[in-house]
Design a protein around this motif. Sequence first.
Motif, PDB file in Angstrom:
ATOM      1  N   GLY A  44      42.268  42.423  39.516  1.00 40.99           N
ATOM      2  CA  GLY A  44      43.331  41.961  40.835  1.00 40.99           C
ATOM      3  C   GLY A  44      42.861  42.853  42.108  1.00 40.99           C
ATOM      4  O   GLY A  44      42.920  42.290  43.340  1.00 40.99           O
ATOM      5  N   MET A  48      41.267  41.344  45.296  1.00 45.43           N
ATOM      6  CA  MET A  48      42.219  41.306  46.536  1.00 45.43           C
ATOM      7  C   MET A  48      41.409  41.867  47.790  1.00 45.43           C
ATOM      8  O   MET A  48      40.993  41.419  48.904  1.00 45.43           O
ATOM      9  CB  MET A  48      43.374  42.148  46.549  1.00 45.43           C
ATOM     10  CG  MET A  48      44.420  42.052  47.607  1.00 45.43           C
ATOM     11  SD  MET A  48      45.764  42.966  47.373  1.00 45.43           S
ATOM     12  CE  MET A  48      46.475  41.882  45.958  1.00 45.43           C
ATOM     13  N   ILE A  53      40.586  35.033  46.830  1.00 42.63           N
ATOM     14  CA  ILE A  53      42.050  34.673  46.488  1.00 42.63           C
ATOM     15  C   ILE A  53      42.104  34.143  45.128  1.00 42.63           C
ATOM     16  O   ILE A  53      43.002  34.422  44.318  1.00 42.63           O
ATOM     17  CB  ILE A  53      42.377  33.667  47.632  1.00 42.63           C
ATOM     18  CG1 ILE A  53      42.554  34.483  49.001  1.00 42.63           C
ATOM     19  CG2 ILE A  53      43.871  33.146  47.313  1.00 42.63           C
ATOM     20  CD1 ILE A  53      42.645  33.543  50.157  1.00 42.63           C
ATOM     21  N   ALA A  54      41.087  33.168  44.867  1.00 45.64           N
ATOM     22  CA  ALA A  54      41.519  32.543  43.304  1.00 45.64           C
ATOM     23  C   ALA A  54      41.286  33.500  42.223  1.00 45.64           C
ATOM     24  O   ALA A  54      42.245  33.592  41.498  1.00 45.64           O
ATOM     25  CB  ALA A  54      40.494  31.345  42.968  1.00 45.64           C
ATOM     26  N   LYS A  56      41.895  36.691  42.496  1.00 50.31           N
ATOM     27  CA  LYS A  56      42.753  37.784  42.543  1.00 50.31           C
ATOM     28  C   LYS A  56      43.951  36.999  41.646  1.00 50.31           C
ATOM     29  O   LYS A  56      44.743  37.860  41.103  1.00 50.31           O
ATOM     30  CB  LYS A  56      43.090  37.998  44.238  1.00 50.31           C
ATOM     31  CG  LYS A  56      44.576  38.782  44.164  1.00 50.31           C
ATOM     32  CD  LYS A  56      45.035  38.621  45.580  1.00 50.31           C
ATOM     33  CE  LYS A  56      45.723  37.219  45.657  1.00 50.31           C
ATOM     34  NZ  LYS A  56      46.391  37.121  46.906  1.00 50.31           N
ATOM     35  N   GLY A  57      44.334  36.001  42.143  1.00 49.69           N
ATOM     36  CA  GLY A  57      45.501  35.185  41.705  1.00 49.69           C
ATOM     37  C   GLY A  57      45.596  35.087  39.988  1.00 49.69           C
ATOM     38  O   GLY A  57      46.407  35.212  39.521  1.00 49.69           O
ATOM     39  N   ILE A  60      45.966  38.659  38.534  1.00 47.94           N
ATOM     40  CA  ILE A  60      47.365  39.199  38.619  1.00 47.94           C
ATOM     41  C   ILE A  60      48.230  38.217  37.532  1.00 47.94           C
ATOM     42  O   ILE A  60      48.902  38.889  36.828  1.00 47.94           O
ATOM     43  CB  ILE A  60      47.998  39.057  39.990  1.00 47.94           C
ATOM     44  CG1 ILE A  60      46.983  40.018  40.958  1.00 47.94           C
ATOM     45  CG2 ILE A  60      49.364  39.103  39.986  1.00 47.94           C
ATOM     46  CD1 ILE A  60      47.391  40.227  42.454  1.00 47.94           C
ATOM     47  N   SER A  61      48.078  37.041  37.757  1.00 45.21           N
ATOM     48  CA  SER A  61      48.479  36.100  36.586  1.00 45.21           C
ATOM     49  C   SER A  61      48.338  36.654  35.238  1.00 45.21           C
ATOM     50  O   SER A  61      49.379  36.691  34.289  1.00 45.21           O
ATOM     51  CB  SER A  61      48.285  34.769  36.734  1.00 45.21           C
ATOM     52  OG  SER A  61      48.700  34.132  37.935  1.00 45.21           O
ATOM     53  N   LEU A  99      53.992  39.873  41.433  1.00 44.35           N
ATOM     54  CA  LEU A  99      54.237  38.642  42.126  1.00 44.35           C
ATOM     55  C   LEU A  99      54.316  38.826  43.460  1.00 44.35           C
ATOM     56  O   LEU A  99      53.548  38.124  44.469  1.00 44.35           O
ATOM     57  CB  LEU A  99      55.336  37.829  41.512  1.00 44.35           C
ATOM     58  CG  LEU A  99      55.866  36.710  42.314  1.00 44.35           C
ATOM     59  CD1 LEU A  99      54.543  35.526  41.632  1.00 44.35           C
ATOM     60  CD2 LEU A  99      57.002  36.176  41.846  1.00 44.35           C
ATOM     61  N   ASN A 102      50.706  39.727  45.038  1.00 46.87           N
ATOM     62  CA  ASN A 102      49.823  38.660  45.044  1.00 46.87           C
ATOM     63  C   ASN A 102      50.224  37.965  46.035  1.00 46.87           C
ATOM     64  O   ASN A 102      49.332  37.500  46.886  1.00 46.87           O
ATOM     65  CB  ASN A 102      50.175  37.629  43.700  1.00 46.87           C
ATOM     66  CG  ASN A 102      49.123  36.817  43.728  1.00 46.87           C
ATOM     67  OD1 ASN A 102      47.882  36.812  44.216  1.00 46.87           O
ATOM     68  ND2 ASN A 102      49.305  35.653  42.864  1.00 46.87           N
ATOM     69  N   LEU A 103      51.478  37.547  46.417  1.00 50.17           N
ATOM     70  CA  LEU A 103      51.725  36.664  47.757  1.00 50.17           C
ATOM     71  C   LEU A 103      51.687  37.457  48.857  1.00 50.17           C
ATOM     72  O   LEU A 103      51.411  36.775  49.943  1.00 50.17           O
ATOM     73  CB  LEU A 103      53.469  36.388  47.496  1.00 50.17           C
ATOM     74  CG  LEU A 103      53.849  35.568  46.309  1.00 50.17           C
ATOM     75  CD1 LEU A 103      55.333  35.483  46.097  1.00 50.17           C
ATOM     76  CD2 LEU A 103      53.223  34.014  46.627  1.00 50.17           C
ATOM     77  N   ASN A 105      49.402  40.089  49.290  1.00 52.77           N
ATOM     78  CA  ASN A 105      48.192  40.775  49.417  1.00 52.77           C
ATOM     79  C   ASN A 105      48.333  42.289  49.788  1.00 52.77           C
ATOM     80  O   ASN A 105      47.757  42.816  50.688  1.00 52.77           O
ATOM     81  CB  ASN A 105      47.225  40.027  50.540  1.00 52.77           C
ATOM     82  CG  ASN A 105      46.490  39.139  50.110  1.00 52.77           C
ATOM     83  OD1 ASN A 105      46.330  38.866  48.653  1.00 52.77           O
ATOM     84  ND2 ASN A 105      46.031  38.160  50.880  1.00 52.77           N
TER      85      ASN A 105
END
Length: 163
Positions: A44, A48, A53-54, A56-57, A60-61, A99, A102-103, A105
């Motif tokens: 992640g 980042m 972005i995809a 990274k998300g 992190i998920s 979370l 992620n939101l 950065n």
Amino acid sequence: MFGSTPSGANAYAKVGVETGVTSASPHKLIVMLFEGAMVAVASGIQHMQAGDIAKKGMAISKAISIIDNGLRASLDKKVGGDIALNLDALYEYMSNRLLIANLKNQPKILEEVYQLLKGLKDAWQTITPPAEQQAQAQPPMQAEPKAHAYDPLAPQQSRLVKA
């Protein structure tokens, strides 16, 4: 025709992980969960910093999923007492921080969670269950050879006559 090399390597790695999981003790499985979460958080951070972005998300998920569905789910709050309750709160904190990272950065938050996971993993590895200590101390038993079984690969007594 046979697929690309990366997909073949990924399939091989997946088999290795699955084999490791099926043969691992519960203690080792927790270590593997920590390692998986750490890899996902590190991934992640890389994504980042690269602006992907995809990916990274997704990374992190994956880390959140490992923490919530692996580490938190494995806690036995009835037997574990205060330790289990404190770990549950720490895992919840880490998931919330991931979370937010992620939101917003914020790689520093990912680094914070990575360090928390590393500390827990290192502490967990210092605790070796008695069964694993015994297994590490004793070499595996080998089967006794049969009394009169013929083994064509066993060393044979020389039949040469000495002069």
